[in-house]
Design a protein around this motif. Structure first.
Motif, PDB file in Angstrom:
ATOM      1  N   LYS A  55      37.373 -21.359  63.295  1.00 45.91           N
ATOM      2  CA  LYS A  55      38.413 -21.569  64.306  1.00 45.91           C
ATOM      3  C   LYS A  55      38.845 -20.274  64.986  1.00 45.91           C
ATOM      4  O   LYS A  55      39.022 -20.226  66.195  1.00 45.91           O
ATOM      5  CB  LYS A  55      39.624 -22.250  63.667  1.00 45.91           C
ATOM      6  CG  LYS A  55      40.698 -22.608  64.659  1.00 45.91           C
ATOM      7  CD  LYS A  55      41.807 -23.412  64.024  1.00 45.91           C
ATOM      8  CE  LYS A  55      42.845 -23.777  65.076  1.00 45.91           C
ATOM      9  NZ  LYS A  55      43.930 -24.554  64.507  1.00 45.91           N
ATOM     10  N   HIS A  56      39.028 -19.200  64.198  1.00 41.78           N
ATOM     11  CA  HIS A  56      39.604 -17.970  64.739  1.00 41.78           C
ATOM     12  C   HIS A  56      38.624 -16.806  64.818  1.00 41.78           C
ATOM     13  O   HIS A  56      39.010 -15.722  65.286  1.00 41.78           O
ATOM     14  CB  HIS A  56      40.809 -17.540  63.889  1.00 41.78           C
ATOM     15  CG  HIS A  56      41.894 -18.569  63.852  1.00 41.78           C
ATOM     16  ND1 HIS A  56      42.720 -18.828  64.912  1.00 41.78           N
ATOM     17  CD2 HIS A  56      42.277 -19.427  62.865  1.00 41.78           C
ATOM     18  CE1 HIS A  56      43.575 -19.774  64.592  1.00 41.78           C
ATOM     19  NE2 HIS A  56      43.316 -20.168  63.346  1.00 41.78           N
ATOM     20  N   HIS A  57      37.407 -16.973  64.316  1.00 43.94           N
ATOM     21  CA  HIS A  57      36.398 -15.904  64.286  1.00 43.94           C
ATOM     22  C   HIS A  57      36.909 -14.672  63.551  1.00 43.94           C
ATOM     23  O   HIS A  57      36.604 -13.533  63.909  1.00 43.94           O
ATOM     24  CB  HIS A  57      35.928 -15.522  65.682  1.00 43.94           C
ATOM     25  CG  HIS A  57      35.273 -16.652  66.404  1.00 43.94           C
ATOM     26  ND1 HIS A  57      33.976 -17.011  66.166  1.00 43.94           N
ATOM     27  CD2 HIS A  57      35.747 -17.533  67.320  1.00 43.94           C
ATOM     28  CE1 HIS A  57      33.667 -18.043  66.917  1.00 43.94           C
ATOM     29  NE2 HIS A  57      34.736 -18.382  67.623  1.00 43.94           N
ATOM     30  N   LYS A  58      37.700 -14.918  62.518  1.00 46.07           N
ATOM     31  CA  LYS A  58      38.245 -13.828  61.722  1.00 46.07           C
ATOM     32  C   LYS A  58      38.640 -14.383  60.354  1.00 46.07           C
ATOM     33  O   LYS A  58      39.124 -15.499  60.245  1.00 46.07           O
ATOM     34  CB  LYS A  58      39.473 -13.235  62.414  1.00 46.07           C
ATOM     35  CG  LYS A  58      40.036 -12.038  61.721  1.00 46.07           C
ATOM     36  CD  LYS A  58      41.184 -11.444  62.493  1.00 46.07           C
ATOM     37  CE  LYS A  58      41.679 -10.243  61.710  1.00 46.07           C
ATOM     38  NZ  LYS A  58      42.729  -9.528  62.371  1.00 46.07           N
ATOM     39  N   ILE A  59      38.402 -13.601  59.322  1.00 44.29           N
ATOM     40  CA  ILE A  59      38.850 -13.959  57.976  1.00 44.29           C
ATOM     41  C   ILE A  59      40.090 -13.102  57.699  1.00 44.29           C
ATOM     42  O   ILE A  59      39.985 -11.875  57.633  1.00 44.29           O
ATOM     43  CB  ILE A  59      37.751 -13.703  56.931  1.00 44.29           C
ATOM     44  CG1 ILE A  59      36.526 -14.544  57.253  1.00 44.29           C
ATOM     45  CG2 ILE A  59      38.270 -14.006  55.530  1.00 44.29           C
ATOM     46  CD1 ILE A  59      35.300 -14.211  56.459  1.00 44.29           C
ATOM     47  N   PRO A  60      41.248 -13.727  57.562  1.00 47.57           N
ATOM     48  CA  PRO A  60      42.474 -12.942  57.417  1.00 47.57           C
ATOM     49  C   PRO A  60      42.538 -12.186  56.091  1.00 47.57           C
ATOM     50  O   PRO A  60      42.007 -12.629  55.075  1.00 47.57           O
ATOM     51  CB  PRO A  60      43.588 -13.993  57.504  1.00 47.57           C
ATOM     52  CG  PRO A  60      42.942 -15.291  57.227  1.00 47.57           C
ATOM     53  CD  PRO A  60      41.491 -15.166  57.569  1.00 47.57           C
ATOM     54  N   ILE A  87      38.311 -22.858  52.713  1.00 48.53           N
ATOM     55  CA  ILE A  87      39.428 -22.333  53.519  1.00 48.53           C
ATOM     56  C   ILE A  87      38.922 -21.208  54.430  1.00 48.53           C
ATOM     57  O   ILE A  87      39.223 -21.181  55.629  1.00 48.53           O
ATOM     58  CB  ILE A  87      40.581 -21.857  52.621  1.00 48.53           C
ATOM     59  CG1 ILE A  87      41.192 -23.040  51.886  1.00 48.53           C
ATOM     60  CG2 ILE A  87      41.641 -21.118  53.443  1.00 48.53           C
ATOM     61  CD1 ILE A  87      42.153 -22.646  50.770  1.00 48.53           C
ATOM     62  N   ALA A  88      38.148 -20.280  53.880  1.00 49.95           N
ATOM     63  CA  ALA A  88      37.619 -19.159  54.670  1.00 49.95           C
ATOM     64  C   ALA A  88      36.713 -19.666  55.790  1.00 49.95           C
ATOM     65  O   ALA A  88      36.780 -19.170  56.926  1.00 49.95           O
ATOM     66  CB  ALA A  88      36.852 -18.194  53.768  1.00 49.95           C
ATOM     67  N   LEU A 122      36.747 -22.631  57.346  1.00 55.62           N
ATOM     68  CA  LEU A 122      37.530 -23.297  58.394  1.00 55.62           C
ATOM     69  C   LEU A 122      38.277 -22.285  59.266  1.00 55.62           C
ATOM     70  O   LEU A 122      38.302 -22.406  60.496  1.00 55.62           O
ATOM     71  CB  LEU A 122      38.495 -24.302  57.768  1.00 55.62           C
ATOM     72  CG  LEU A 122      37.833 -25.500  57.080  1.00 55.62           C
ATOM     73  CD1 LEU A 122      38.875 -26.339  56.350  1.00 55.62           C
ATOM     74  CD2 LEU A 122      37.040 -26.341  58.067  1.00 55.62           C
ATOM     75  N   ILE A 123      38.860 -21.279  58.638  1.00 55.91           N
ATOM     76  CA  ILE A 123      39.586 -20.260  59.397  1.00 55.91           C
ATOM     77  C   ILE A 123      38.626 -19.425  60.239  1.00 55.91           C
ATOM     78  O   ILE A 123      38.894 -19.142  61.414  1.00 55.91           O
ATOM     79  CB  ILE A 123      40.421 -19.362  58.460  1.00 55.91           C
ATOM     80  CG1 ILE A 123      41.571 -20.178  57.857  1.00 55.91           C
ATOM     81  CG2 ILE A 123      40.963 -18.135  59.199  1.00 55.91           C
ATOM     82  CD1 ILE A 123      42.347 -19.448  56.791  1.00 55.91           C
ATOM     83  N   ASP A 124      37.485 -19.039  59.676  1.00 51.46           N
ATOM     84  CA  ASP A 124      36.521 -18.210  60.401  1.00 51.46           C
ATOM     85  C   ASP A 124      35.942 -18.961  61.597  1.00 51.46           C
ATOM     86  O   ASP A 124      35.763 -18.386  62.672  1.00 51.46           O
ATOM     87  CB  ASP A 124      35.409 -17.745  59.463  1.00 51.46           C
ATOM     88  CG  ASP A 124      34.583 -16.612  60.062  1.00 51.46           C
ATOM     89  OD1 ASP A 124      35.086 -15.897  60.943  1.00 51.46           O
ATOM     90  OD2 ASP A 124      33.427 -16.447  59.626  1.00 51.46           O
ATOM     91  N   LEU A 156      43.937 -13.953  52.986  1.00 50.36           N
ATOM     92  CA  LEU A 156      43.026 -14.851  52.280  1.00 50.36           C
ATOM     93  C   LEU A 156      42.096 -14.070  51.355  1.00 50.36           C
ATOM     94  O   LEU A 156      41.907 -14.440  50.187  1.00 50.36           O
ATOM     95  CB  LEU A 156      42.219 -15.687  53.269  1.00 50.36           C
ATOM     96  CG  LEU A 156      41.239 -16.679  52.659  1.00 50.36           C
ATOM     97  CD1 LEU A 156      41.984 -17.715  51.825  1.00 50.36           C
ATOM     98  CD2 LEU A 156      40.430 -17.345  53.737  1.00 50.36           C
TER      99      LEU A 156
END
Length: 174
Positions: A22-27, A15-16, A18-20, A30
């Motif tokens: 796509k968005h260049h950030k780990i929310p 999950i981390a 895929l998000i990183d 998460l």
């Protein structure tokens, strides 16, 4: 033999990743979820010993990567990511994962530098920015260089191979 905590880690990292990417950030949600899941899992399965195991993993990983963050080597999301990983797998495995992720990130950086056409230009520019910052005792020019001219990549590119290397050497290469 893989345990539930290992599968929790794999799901968390996918999950981390895929998000990183796509968005260049780990929310934060998460990372905090990973910390909470790690702590609760170990608390439920092993009681107070599990809580201590998880908490020390979180603390050690977070503290070491906080130092790297203070030197601007990694982002704040990476600090929280590794704190969550530490909460899930504990101190021993997270230290290996941290070591391998730094090595893999260095190798990725070398490959990027070698295969970009502007390698010598970036190296020269970086050298002069560092010297200029030292002589002027002002880090503003170096900060500007890092944000505008340096080559960056998501640290997750190094984390996934590092986790795979850690599991290979910790469980299967015996």
């Amino acid at each position: 033999m893989l345990q539930v905590q290992d599968y929790l880690l794999f799901v968390f990292l996918i999950i981390a990743f895929l998000i990183d990417i796509k968005h260049h950030k780990i929310p934060n949600w998460l990372s905090l979820s990973g910390m909470l899941v790690g702590i609760l899992y170990h608390l439920v399965t092993n009681g107070l010993d599990g809580l201590i195991f998880s908490f020390f993993g979180l603390l050690v990983a977070g503290a070491i990567f906080m130092l790297l963050y203070l030197f601007k080597a990694i982002g704040a999301g990476d600090v929280k990511l590794f704190a969550a990983i530490g909460a899930i797998v504990g101190v021993q495995l997270v230290l290996y994962m941290m070591m391998y992720s730094i090595i893999v990130a260095g190798l990725i950086a070398i490959v990027i530098l070698l295969f970009t056409k502007t390698f010598l230009q970036k190296l020269t520019s970086a050298f002069f920015h560092i010297i200029g910052s030292i002589l002027s005792k002002d880090l503003q020019g170096l900060e500007e260089f890092k944000t505008t001219k340096s080559t960056r990549f998501p640290f997750m590119y190094a984390v996934l191979p590092a986790v795979a290397i850690t599991y290979y050497y910790s469980f299967w290469a015996v």
